[in-house]
Design a protein around this motif. Structure first.
Motif, PDB file in Angstrom:
ATOM      1  N   LEU A 162       0.730  -1.123   0.120  1.00 41.40           N
ATOM      2  CA  LEU A 162       0.004  -0.044   0.072  1.00 41.40           C
ATOM      3  C   LEU A 162       0.727   1.132  -0.129  1.00 41.40           C
ATOM      4  O   LEU A 162       1.836   1.451   0.694  1.00 41.40           O
ATOM      5  N   PHE A 163       0.469   2.149  -0.844  1.00 41.96           N
ATOM      6  CA  PHE A 163       1.045   3.640  -0.831  1.00 41.96           C
ATOM      7  C   PHE A 163       0.201   4.166   0.392  1.00 41.96           C
ATOM      8  O   PHE A 163      -0.977   4.407   0.264  1.00 41.96           O
ATOM      9  N   THR A 164       1.055   5.007   1.280  1.00 39.97           N
ATOM     10  CA  THR A 164       0.279   5.837   2.240  1.00 39.97           C
ATOM     11  C   THR A 164       0.754   7.101   2.041  1.00 39.97           C
ATOM     12  O   THR A 164       2.201   7.351   2.484  1.00 39.97           O
TER      13      THR A 164
ATOM     14  N   LEU B 114     -11.330  -5.202   0.168  1.00 41.45           N
ATOM     15  CA  LEU B 114     -10.042  -5.569   0.735  1.00 41.45           C
ATOM     16  C   LEU B 114      -9.400  -6.910  -0.102  1.00 41.45           C
ATOM     17  O   LEU B 114     -10.027  -7.785  -0.479  1.00 41.45           O
ATOM     18  N   LYS B 115      -8.364  -6.651  -0.749  1.00 38.34           N
ATOM     19  CA  LYS B 115      -7.809  -7.872  -1.389  1.00 38.34           C
ATOM     20  C   LYS B 115      -6.900  -8.480  -0.410  1.00 38.34           C
ATOM     21  O   LYS B 115      -6.590  -7.769   0.700  1.00 38.34           O
ATOM     22  N   GLU B 116      -6.369  -9.695  -0.742  1.00 37.33           N
ATOM     23  CA  GLU B 116      -5.387 -10.288   0.125  1.00 37.33           C
ATOM     24  C   GLU B 116      -3.982  -9.466   0.300  1.00 37.33           C
ATOM     25  O   GLU B 116      -3.691  -8.946  -0.238  1.00 37.33           O
TER      26      GLU B 116
ATOM     27  N   LEU C  69     -26.188  15.733   2.970  1.00 40.06           N
ATOM     28  CA  LEU C  69     -26.774  14.237   3.428  1.00 40.06           C
ATOM     29  C   LEU C  69     -26.976  13.290   2.250  1.00 40.06           C
ATOM     30  O   LEU C  69     -28.108  13.665   1.538  1.00 40.06           O
ATOM     31  N   LEU C  70     -25.895  12.494   2.025  1.00 43.03           N
ATOM     32  CA  LEU C  70     -26.530  11.638   0.913  1.00 43.03           C
ATOM     33  C   LEU C  70     -26.899  10.282   1.370  1.00 43.03           C
ATOM     34  O   LEU C  70     -26.528   9.538   2.462  1.00 43.03           O
ATOM     35  N   ALA C  71     -28.377   9.898   0.967  1.00 38.85           N
ATOM     36  CA  ALA C  71     -29.091   8.659   1.310  1.00 38.85           C
ATOM     37  C   ALA C  71     -28.578   7.477   0.450  1.00 38.85           C
ATOM     38  O   ALA C  71     -28.583   7.634  -0.811  1.00 38.85           O
ATOM     39  N   MET C  72     -28.159   6.454   1.069  1.00 40.12           N
ATOM     40  CA  MET C  72     -27.877   5.348   0.387  1.00 40.12           C
ATOM     41  C   MET C  72     -28.392   3.988   0.953  1.00 40.12           C
ATOM     42  O   MET C  72     -27.927   3.326   2.145  1.00 40.12           O
ATOM     43  N   PRO C  73     -29.398   3.597   0.430  1.00 38.05           N
ATOM     44  CA  PRO C  73     -30.081   2.187   1.028  1.00 38.05           C
ATOM     45  C   PRO C  73     -29.054   1.287   1.168  1.00 38.05           C
ATOM     46  O   PRO C  73     -29.285   0.274   1.938  1.00 38.05           O
ATOM     47  N   ALA C  74     -28.244   0.994   0.286  1.00 37.36           N
ATOM     48  CA  ALA C  74     -27.135   0.092   0.282  1.00 37.36           C
ATOM     49  C   ALA C  74     -26.005   0.539  -0.401  1.00 37.36           C
ATOM     50  O   ALA C  74     -25.985   1.368  -1.211  1.00 37.36           O
ATOM     51  N   VAL C  75     -24.507   0.218   0.077  1.00 38.03           N
ATOM     52  CA  VAL C  75     -23.471   0.695  -0.200  1.00 38.03           C
ATOM     53  C   VAL C  75     -22.853  -0.459  -0.781  1.00 38.03           C
ATOM     54  O   VAL C  75     -22.338  -1.250  -0.049  1.00 38.03           O
ATOM     55  N   PRO C  76     -22.744  -0.481  -2.303  1.00 39.62           N
ATOM     56  CA  PRO C  76     -22.026  -1.553  -2.578  1.00 39.62           C
ATOM     57  C   PRO C  76     -20.345  -0.998  -2.494  1.00 39.62           C
ATOM     58  O   PRO C  76     -20.130  -0.207  -2.290  1.00 39.62           O
ATOM     59  N   ASN C  77     -19.478  -2.237  -2.514  1.00 41.63           N
ATOM     60  CA  ASN C  77     -18.157  -2.075  -2.383  1.00 41.63           C
ATOM     61  C   ASN C  77     -17.692  -1.532  -3.770  1.00 41.63           C
ATOM     62  O   ASN C  77     -18.120  -1.869  -4.613  1.00 41.63           O
ATOM     63  N   ASP C  78     -16.504  -0.674  -3.591  1.00 42.26           N
ATOM     64  CA  ASP C  78     -15.820  -0.231  -4.764  1.00 42.26           C
ATOM     65  C   ASP C  78     -16.501   0.615  -5.633  1.00 42.26           C
ATOM     66  O   ASP C  78     -16.341   0.521  -6.824  1.00 42.26           O
ATOM     67  N   GLN C  79     -17.137   1.815  -5.041  1.00 40.40           N
ATOM     68  CA  GLN C  79     -18.087   2.452  -5.932  1.00 40.40           C
ATOM     69  C   GLN C  79     -17.397   3.907  -5.347  1.00 40.40           C
ATOM     70  O   GLN C  79     -16.878   4.105  -4.280  1.00 40.40           O
TER      71      GLN C  79
ATOM     72  N   GLY D 143     -13.816  -5.112  -7.407  1.00 43.56           N
ATOM     73  CA  GLY D 143     -14.790  -4.779  -8.246  1.00 43.56           C
ATOM     74  C   GLY D 143     -15.166  -6.148  -8.569  1.00 43.56           C
ATOM     75  O   GLY D 143     -14.428  -6.967  -8.986  1.00 43.56           O
ATOM     76  N   PRO D 144     -16.676  -6.494  -9.159  1.00 39.02           N
ATOM     77  CA  PRO D 144     -17.122  -7.482  -9.594  1.00 39.02           C
ATOM     78  C   PRO D 144     -16.868  -7.787 -11.053  1.00 39.02           C
ATOM     79  O   PRO D 144     -17.026  -9.115 -11.510  1.00 39.02           O
ATOM     80  N   TYR D 145     -16.327  -6.863 -12.067  1.00 38.81           N
ATOM     81  CA  TYR D 145     -16.144  -6.922 -13.216  1.00 38.81           C
ATOM     82  C   TYR D 145     -15.210  -8.492 -13.752  1.00 38.81           C
ATOM     83  O   TYR D 145     -13.950  -8.521 -13.123  1.00 38.81           O
TER      84      TYR D 145
END
Ligand SMILES: [Zn+2]
Length: 919
Positions: free
Chosen positions: A96-98, A229-231, A591-601, A867-869
């Protein structure tokens, strides 16, 4: 690893403890260890190090003394370079780059770490050295305001006219964040946000809006709060003691960039400057029931943390997660194999659906011209189908058995999924009641919320939300085209807002062979924080189509989801968040409403400078309150600290070209919809001209006069090519041949992909495989070793070669006409070039090293991004028919394509514009 031993009394050593994120002090002779730094009275050395001075064991008295020592350190020792250089960096994970490490020298040592990609020659090679040489006119070093031990940014100017773009540039981390040395109370390498979570278009923030507007650079935060999170990625620390320190005034969360005052009893908020009381239990270790070590608290050492929220953060107890699958069973859906593939994938993925607490419920509704509900009574082996064909006011038969517990009704669900394919296999029904099906699904789950997952293969044609084919080929490529990219019906936005209110998120899997109006349907995921996936001309009889669909659908079903979420971004006083881009619904101003938060968006947030900023650094903090799919209420907090500057050259030298391109991609889509596609393109070019013009007039000797050069700072020299990539992207490109569905889908990708996926989507990766070095495709220290990316120009293609082009969504294996038979045999198991077929392919894995290496490179390309692609692989022979060949070659964005510039032409155009305008 021993650290900061310089400051310890003789006979002591310090070891970084990654678990507690602080140093453990060890008396070497006795082996005695302690968290508190040993007394330093016998050694005339400076006070203890920055952040680990406080201890748990001592009473208030000793605490006060230690805080005081820390304050003295800040005031008196910041310029003591000997001291600073003795401070070594705690071990950081290699991958990781920090940015923004507090101590000097830490970044240098981080730079020496190998990134994912093999690029040692590049980082330290001669070409890179040359870039480091400063031209006489560009050396702004002496003018820079150096304050508080903060190292200045040096600006390096490059001439775009004679320096071709180098794709390896895009693999480099963004410009370092150089905070004042006393900004951070932790020396943990995780104290400032990693760019994969938060990155800003500029890493040194102008103190006034006048300075910002002089630079012409956009100011925006790019946030990917839930990146997967990747391995090997460090997990996000979870704070379980429900002690949450927040500012009384601005409600921001305590973080590694606050100041402790009043003997450590109060903390000063860096966002609004309010002094707040430290919560009573902040220094108590609830787990061990003893005094704790404040300095080991995760929220003071990590930029990304997650809190378990106490009950006051709940409107209602965390709800179970409900999934309602809406499956199109019309003739088009069945005959394409979508129904069978979807049911099989769902069946195989039942164990992957988040269901830790065994509360997850599932409903399945099939639809064509009618709605088919399935009652799955627990205990009975059969499920019964109930058909509702009155679409005007859908009534719900036996609602209790339609939505069933995944664990309790497992047998019935499995049985049903096994039978749906057969039930509808002879369907000749044409038509889609998608709107009523969604309304029914909504009724089923809206009391609790959850996900509506839509699998549709046709244009909705019945009931509410029915749509018409509105494509008039004559308007493609004209100024009227953008009307096709806007929603055709208000039903979808209105319905999406209802969904958002009821905590229902919609995902769309669209597989039509003909026009499906992706632009309208994508409205639902857009406002409900869901995702859209599009499979044009899907046909499951092609194994590649089935594999891609099954992979992506399976990944989305298995994704750990965060539900009932609201996101808020706060920034230091003087900054104002002015607009938001991405998939959510803006409930109130910020205030942003998000009924579900998918990963990697990814989300992009524009920022304005409203008042002069007086602080030496600013904070941007994202907080997302959500419920996990395991029934816990949590808050994820991400904090990014950036220095401020009064110096224009520092603004340029700190600019992050990838964050700028990400933001401009969002703006281009916004403009395509609100104006016209050509306006979006023009705005992109104009922005580039403006920035280059401002740079020239303020940072170079040429000033506003005509120049044979086109000067730009080195850290942004890929930006013109990224902009050209955007201009050539399917979502934006000038063309009368792009189907509106493809454009609309490109818009979904451009506004949601995180930078890691967005960069290849606008600037694809291009590798030469036939001559890749022996180690490429074999396993190295960081996994499969990849070849070096090539510049995106067809000049690199040779007639005997094998090349891979990858944009993160599709991959092309380009095979030269004169490829030797041995190569064709080794890779494809075919006797000759002539025997090879164009199109979607799955490469065989053969018993020869080259086949294995090529397969490894392709597998790594698919796996290395989040991501799922699952990109398709297309074989493209050099003599392939027009469309496929043109598609593959359109990835080589440095070439001229159709009527759009080559890279040299584009740069020349920019130079002409810059010379012709005065700034
Ligand atoms: Zn505050």
């Amino acid at each position: 690893m021993a650290s900061n031993n310089n400051q310890l009394p003789p006979g002591w050593t310090a070891e970084w403890n990654p678990e507690n994120q602080c140093y453990l002090f060890i008396e070497t002779a006795t082996g005695h260890s302690q968290w508190e730094p040993p007394a330093t009275s016998q050694a005339p050395s400076p006070p203890p190090p920055v952040s680990h001075a406080g201890g748990g064991g001592g009473g208030l008295q000793s605490k006060r003394r230690q805080y005081a020592a820390k304050a003295a350190y800040n005031d008196d020792y910041t310029d003591n370079s000997g001291y600073m250089s003795g401070l070594q960096q705690p071990p950081a994970p290699q991958q990781l780059f920090t940015p923004g490490l507090a101590g000097s020298g830490q970044f240098a040592s981080q730079q020496n770490q190998q990134p994912h990609y093999p690029q040692p020659d590049y980082i330290n090679g001669p070409a890179y050295q040359q870039q480091q040489q400063m031209g006489a006119m560009t050396d702004q070093f002496s003018q820079m305001g150096v304050n508080q031990g903060q190292r200045p940014y040096a600006l390096h100017t490059t001439n775009l006219m004679d320096k071709p773009p180098d794709p390896r540039e895009l693999l480099r981390p963004p410009p370092e964040i150089r905070l004042p040395s006393n900004a951070c109370i932790s020396d943990s390498p995780f104290a400032n946000a990693d760019p994969s979570y938060h990155r800003c278009t500029i890493n040194a923030i102008p103190t006034t809006s006048a300075l910002l507007s002089k630079s012409k650079l956009p100011f925006a935060l790019v946030s990917t709060p839930y990146r997967s999170l990747k391995e090997g990625d460090p997990p996000v620390p979870l704070i379980t003691d429900t002690v949450i320190a927040r500012c009384r005034r601005c409600r921001s969360y305590i973080n590694p960039f606050v100041q402790f005052v009043d003997g450590g009893n109060r903390w000063r908020c860096t966002i609004c400057n309010m002094s707040n009381e430290v919560p009573q239990m902040f220094d108590w270790d609830q787990e061990r029931n003893q005094a704790g070590n404040r300095w080991a608290r995760a929220e003071l050492n990590h930029s990304v943390v997650e809190y378990v929220a106490p009950t006051e953060y709940m409107v209602r107890p965390p709800q179970p997660v409900f999934y309602c699958f809406l499956i199109d069973v019309s003739h088009a859906a069945v005959s394409s194999g979508m129904v069978a593939t979807a049911c099989r994938t769902l069946l195989e993925s039942l164990d992957r659906i988040p269901n830790d607490d065994k509360r997850t419920k599932v409903a399945i509704i099939c639809f064509d011209v009618a709605l088919h509900f399935f009652s799955m009574t627990p205990g009975s082996t059969e499920s019964s189908m109930l058909v509702v064909s009155d679409l005007d006011d859908v009534f719900m038969p036996k609602p209790t058995d339609l939505l069933v517990n995944l664990t309790e009704a497992r047998t019935q669900i499995e049985g049903l999924l096994g039978r749906i394919g057969d039930m509808f296999q002879d369907s000749h029904t044409i038509g889609s009641a998608l709107g009523p099906a969604m309304q029914a699904g909504y009724k089923l789950i809206s009391a609790v919320g959850g996900k509506l997952i839509v699998l549709s293969a046709s244009l909705p044609s019945l009931g509410e939300g029915s749509l018409k084919n509105r494509v008039d080929p004559k308007i493609l490529g004209t100024s009227k085209e953008s009307s096709l990219l806007q929603p055709a019906s208000s039903f979808y936005k209105t319905f999406a807002i209802d969904c958002s209110r009821s905590q229902v998120s919609v995902d769309m899997f669209l597989t039509s062979a003909t026009y499906q109006d992706v632009a309208t349907l994508a409205c639902l995921p857009h406002y409900t924080s869901g995702q859209t996936y599009f499979y044009p001309a899907f046909n499951a009889s092609k194994p590649e189509d089935a594999i891609k669909f099954a992979h992506e659908f399976g990944e989305v079903i298995a994704m750990p989801i965060m539900v009932e979420a609201v996101m808020r971004v706060r920034a230091t006083k003087g900054l104002r968040l002015s607009s938001f881009h991405g998939n959510f619904f803006v409930r109130s101003t910020d205030l942003l409403a998000m009924p579900a938060v998918p990963n990697d968006q990814s989300y992009a947030i524009e920022i304005q400078i409203e008042d002069t900023i007086t602080s030496p650094f600013v904070l941007m903090q994202t907080a997302i309150l959500h419920s996990t799919c395991t029934g816990e209420r949590r808050i994820r907090v991400i904090t990014l600290a950036l220095p401020t500057t009064t110096n224009l050259s520092e603004v340029y030298a700190s600019a992050d070209q990838i964050a700028i391109a990400t933001y401009l991609a969002n703006k281009a889509v916004e403009r395509s919809l609100s104006h016209k596609l050509e306006d979006a393109r023009e705005a992109l070019v104009n922005k580039m001209v403006e920035v280059l013009g401002a740079y020239k007039s303020t940072m170079t000797a040429a000033g506003s006069g005509a120049s044979a050069q086109l000067s730009f700072c080195d850290n942004m020299r890929m930006l013109p090519l990224l902009i050209l990539g955007l201009l050539k992207n399917v979502g934006v490109r000038q063309s009368s041949h792009i189907q509106p569905d493809l454009r609309a889908y490109a818009h979904c990708l451009l506004t949601t992909l995180p930078a890691q996926l967005l960069v290849p989507y606008i600037h694809p990766n291009f590798y030469s495989l036939h001559d890749m070095p022996q180690e490429c495709g074999t396993v190295g220290e960081h996994g499969i070793i990849m070849p070096e990316p090539l510049p995106l120009s067809s000049e690199r293609l040779v007639r005997h070669g094998l090349f891979l082009i990858d944009d993160g969504q599709s991959m092309f294996l380009w095979v030269g006409q004169d490829a030797v038979p041995q190569l064709i045999m080794d890779v494809f198991d075919l006797p000759s070039f002539e025997a090879l077929r164009n199109g979607k392919a799955t490469l065989p894995l053969l018993e020869n090293p080259f086949s294995q290496r090529v397969n490894a490179v392709i597998a790594k390309t698919r796996e290395m991004r989040r991501g799922p692609y699952y990109p398709h692989l297309y074989v493209v022979k050099q003599d392939a028919p027009g469309e496929l060949r043109l598609w593959a070659l359109s990835c080589l964005i440095q070439d001229r394509s159709d009527i759009i510039w080559s890279y040299p032409q584009f740069v020349d155009h920019l130079k002409g514009k810059v010379n012709g305008t005065s700034y």
